[in-house]
Each structure stands twice: as C-alpha cells, then as structure tokens.
Scaffold this active site. Structure first.
Site, PDB file in Angstrom:
ATOM      1  N   THR A 156       0.518  -0.999   0.147  1.00  0.00           N
ATOM      2  CA  THR A 156      -0.151   0.060  -0.069  1.00  0.00           C
ATOM      3  C   THR A 156       0.622   1.894   0.452  1.00  0.00           C
ATOM      4  O   THR A 156       1.703   1.553   0.555  1.00  0.00           O
ATOM      5  CB  THR A 156      -1.191   0.078   1.280  1.00  0.00           C
ATOM      6  OG1 THR A 156      -1.608  -1.024   1.213  1.00  0.00           O
ATOM      7  CG2 THR A 156      -1.782   1.673   1.620  1.00  0.00           C
ATOM      8  N   ASP A 186      -8.465  -2.175   4.771  1.00  0.00           N
ATOM      9  CA  ASP A 186      -9.044  -0.420   4.876  1.00  0.00           C
ATOM     10  C   ASP A 186      -9.268   0.239   3.580  1.00  0.00           C
ATOM     11  O   ASP A 186      -9.721   1.542   3.383  1.00  0.00           O
ATOM     12  CB  ASP A 186      -8.807  -0.283   6.076  1.00  0.00           C
ATOM     13  CG  ASP A 186      -7.118  -0.473   5.739  1.00  0.00           C
ATOM     14  OD1 ASP A 186      -6.255  -1.194   5.093  1.00  0.00           O
ATOM     15  OD2 ASP A 186      -5.973   0.710   6.418  1.00  0.00           O
ATOM     16  N   THR A 206      -1.779   2.308   7.114  1.00  0.00           N
ATOM     17  CA  THR A 206      -1.889   0.858   6.372  1.00  0.00           C
ATOM     18  C   THR A 206      -1.026   0.370   7.039  1.00  0.00           C
ATOM     19  O   THR A 206      -0.958   0.399   8.495  1.00  0.00           O
ATOM     20  CB  THR A 206      -0.681   1.746   5.150  1.00  0.00           C
ATOM     21  OG1 THR A 206       0.183   0.691   4.755  1.00  0.00           O
ATOM     22  CG2 THR A 206       1.066   2.137   5.745  1.00  0.00           C
ATOM     23  N   GLY A 207      -0.978  -1.256   6.279  1.00  0.00           N
ATOM     24  CA  GLY A 207      -1.168  -2.600   7.341  1.00  0.00           C
ATOM     25  C   GLY A 207      -2.066  -3.342   7.226  1.00  0.00           C
ATOM     26  O   GLY A 207      -2.799  -2.959   6.258  1.00  0.00           O
ATOM     27  N   GLY A 209      -5.590  -4.368   7.176  1.00  0.00           N
ATOM     28  CA  GLY A 209      -6.351  -3.682   6.880  1.00  0.00           C
ATOM     29  C   GLY A 209      -8.212  -4.352   7.584  1.00  0.00           C
ATOM     30  O   GLY A 209      -9.076  -3.144   8.382  1.00  0.00           O
TER      31      GLY A 209
HETATM   32  C1  SD4 Z   1      -4.922  -3.850   2.949  1.00  0.00           C
HETATM   33  N1  SD4 Z   1      -4.079  -2.106   4.643  1.00  0.00           N
HETATM   34  O1  SD4 Z   1      -5.641  -4.656   2.445  1.00  0.00           O
HETATM   35  C2  SD4 Z   1      -3.622  -2.518   3.085  1.00  0.00           C
HETATM   36  C3  SD4 Z   1      -2.638  -3.182   2.617  1.00  0.00           C
HETATM   37  C4  SD4 Z   1      -0.776  -2.782   3.913  1.00  0.00           C
HETATM   38  O2  SD4 Z   1       1.344  -2.449   3.613  1.00  0.00           O
HETATM   39  O3  SD4 Z   1      -1.341  -1.847   3.854  1.00  0.00           O
HETATM   40  N2  SD4 Z   1      -0.436  -3.551   3.521  1.00  0.00           N
HETATM   41  O4  SD4 Z   1      -5.278  -4.380   4.013  1.00  0.00           O
END
Ligand code: SD4
Length: 293
Positions: A156, A186, A206-207, A209
C-alpha cells in the site's frame, strides 16, 4: 507551504518524488498525489502496488484505491479492480464523474474502461513465479514475502497533502498478499484507510486492513485532531487504543499517519517499523517509527 507525505521506504520514495515533480510543475495537491501513486502503480520493479504487486489466491491482482478532499468531504474509491491502471485515477473518476463514492469489482473495471483507462495485464513474470511458489507451498511463499528483500514488500502507498489548511488524502493498494479473492481491506474505505476534513486535518492508514477498518483508524485520528490533538498525538492515541483492544495489531503492523492544522505531521505503528516520507516545501526526509510503549 505545501506538505506531502507518503508511506513505506521504496514505493513511498517513488511516489513522493513523482508527486513533487507534478507539484512543482503547478499541479493541484490531488494532481500531485495522483501522479505519485500512478508512478508507483506503474513501476513493475516495486513489489508494492499496481503492476507487479502480489496477487490473491487465484493469482489475480485485485486493486483498491481511494481519494478524499477535505474542503467538501468529496470522496471516490474503487475496490477489487482487476487489470486497470492507474487505480487511483479510477477512484478519482468515481469522485469527479459519478454521484457515488465507491464502485466494485467488474463494474468498477467497466466504468474505468468507459472513462478511457486501458485494460492491461498487471501480473509480471516475477509475480507469476512467486505465485507458482505459493501454489506449491503457501506458507513458504507467505514467509518469503517478509524475508526476501532488504525491506519486505509493502502492498500500500497512502499519501496525504496539506496546503494553507486545505487537506487531501489518497491510498492505493494491492491488498494483503495472497488474500482471498474478493477480499477488500481498509484502503478504499473512507474513515478506515483515509479521511480528510479541512475543519480538523487528514489521516491515512496502512498495514493490516481488517484491524484498521474495525478501528475506523483514519476517522478516529481526525476526530482526535478535531478535539485539539496534534497529528503525532492523534496517531499515537489510535495506535495505543488498537494495541489495547485489538491483539492482532500486535502481530502485524497497523499504521496511522496524519497532518494537522498546526503544520505538523505524525505517524504511529502498533508493531514493527514504519517509514514515512515527508516533503515540506522542497525538503524531502524519511522518518522511521517504532511502536510507543
Ligand atoms: C490492506 N491496508 O489491504 C492494506 C494493506 C497494507 O501495507 O497497507 N499493506 O489491508
């Protein structure tokens, strides 16, 4: 002074440098961020967003993207979009050319094509090779995601911008690696992956979701700023609440980032390390974050 921020080391650097070029050429904040995310989506060497990012369990790329303007709360998003770049432009078109906030799946693709975006294959040879590995040994392929590069790939790029207390927030993602087909995180969700309100500031995430969404992480950070918190304090507050209430956020990073009305920026992660690129005027710097106890 215009401030732009962008998430994660390699894809964030590509994105913010392209955004600065657009910004210096006179583009609006939205134009600049769109250019940044477009550059990162188009770069097949980044295992991050858009072309050459990690697929779902069918080996397909399903992209999510979103944008929001703080001046009037207008927003647009696409989710589970297949075979179209730039996903961020498709999200912008939803905002600017429809009466809706989000289009999904095949219908988002149909809309994007109707607006002039060209269908294309986003699965590179490297990604096809990694997917073969996934089919043979899913656990190993998942571990490989986090072991192979000097920096694990990040799926992301979330970008925020502020100028004269006008705020914009955008995000583009390929989602979690090897996600279930149809899974949406998210990033395209207003309030979870992005939020912007000129009366309070803007935030992004980010992270992991699922956890960020349950926390309404971006909206929550903006509400803390509305109540007087700085961007840094607002992000730390959200991360602390998540660490307390959502144990899964201790295992996989959940990151919130924000810009406030006082000219500050902030970010916080629930676990792991997180890198944020910050461009203030002409100066570009990377800031690294670790969880606060
Ligand atoms: C998700 N938030 O689809 C995103 C993934 C993400 O670094 O941010 N990865 O859950």
């Amino acid at each position: 002074m215009r401030t732009i921020v962008s998430t994660w080391k390699r894809p964030g650097e590509v994105a913010i440098k392209a955004a600065l070029i657009k910004s210096n050429a006179g583009g609006s904040m939205l134009d600049a961020i769109e250019a940044g995310l477009t550059a990162a989506e188009a770069d097949p060497t980044l295992v991050a967003i858009g072309k050459g990012s990690l697929p779902n369990t069918d080996g397909e790329l399903e992209l999510d993207a979103s944008c929001m303007l703080g001046k009037d709360l207008s927003a647009g998003a696409v989710c589970a979009l297949r075979g179209i770049l730039p996903a961020i432009t498709a999200a912008r078109y939803v905002m600017e050319r429809t009466n809706h906030v989000m289009l999904a799946g095949d219908q988002a693709r149909r809309f994007a094509i109707s607006q002039g975006l060209t269908p294309q294959n986003l699965v590179t040879e490297e990604i096809a090779r990694r997917f073969e590995m996934f089919l043979v040994n899913p656990d190993q392929a998942r571990q490989y995601v986090h072991a192979v590069e000097d920096e694990p790939p990040h799926d992301t790029v979330t970008m925020l911008a502020r100028e004269n207390n006008d705020f914009v927030a955008c995000s583009s993602t390929s989602g979690m690696p090897y996600k279930m087909p149809g899974r949406v995180g998210d990033s395209p969700i207003v309030g979870a992956g992005i939020y912007a309100d000129n009366e309070a500031g803007c935030a992004g995430a980010t992270g992991m979701g699922e956890e960020l969404w349950k926390a309404c992480a971006s909206f929550r950070a903006v509400e803390f700023m509305r109540n007087g918190a700085s961007a840094m304090d607002a992000c730390n507050e959200v991360a602390q609440i998540m660490r307390k209430r959502q144990p899964k956020s201790l295992e996989i990073p959940c990151v919130v980032l924000a810009l406030d009305k006082q000219g500050g920026f902030g970010a916080a992660t629930t676990s792991g390390t997180f890198e944020l690129w910050v461009a203030e005027g002409d100066s570009l710097q990377r800031h690294d974050f670790v969880p606060q106890s």
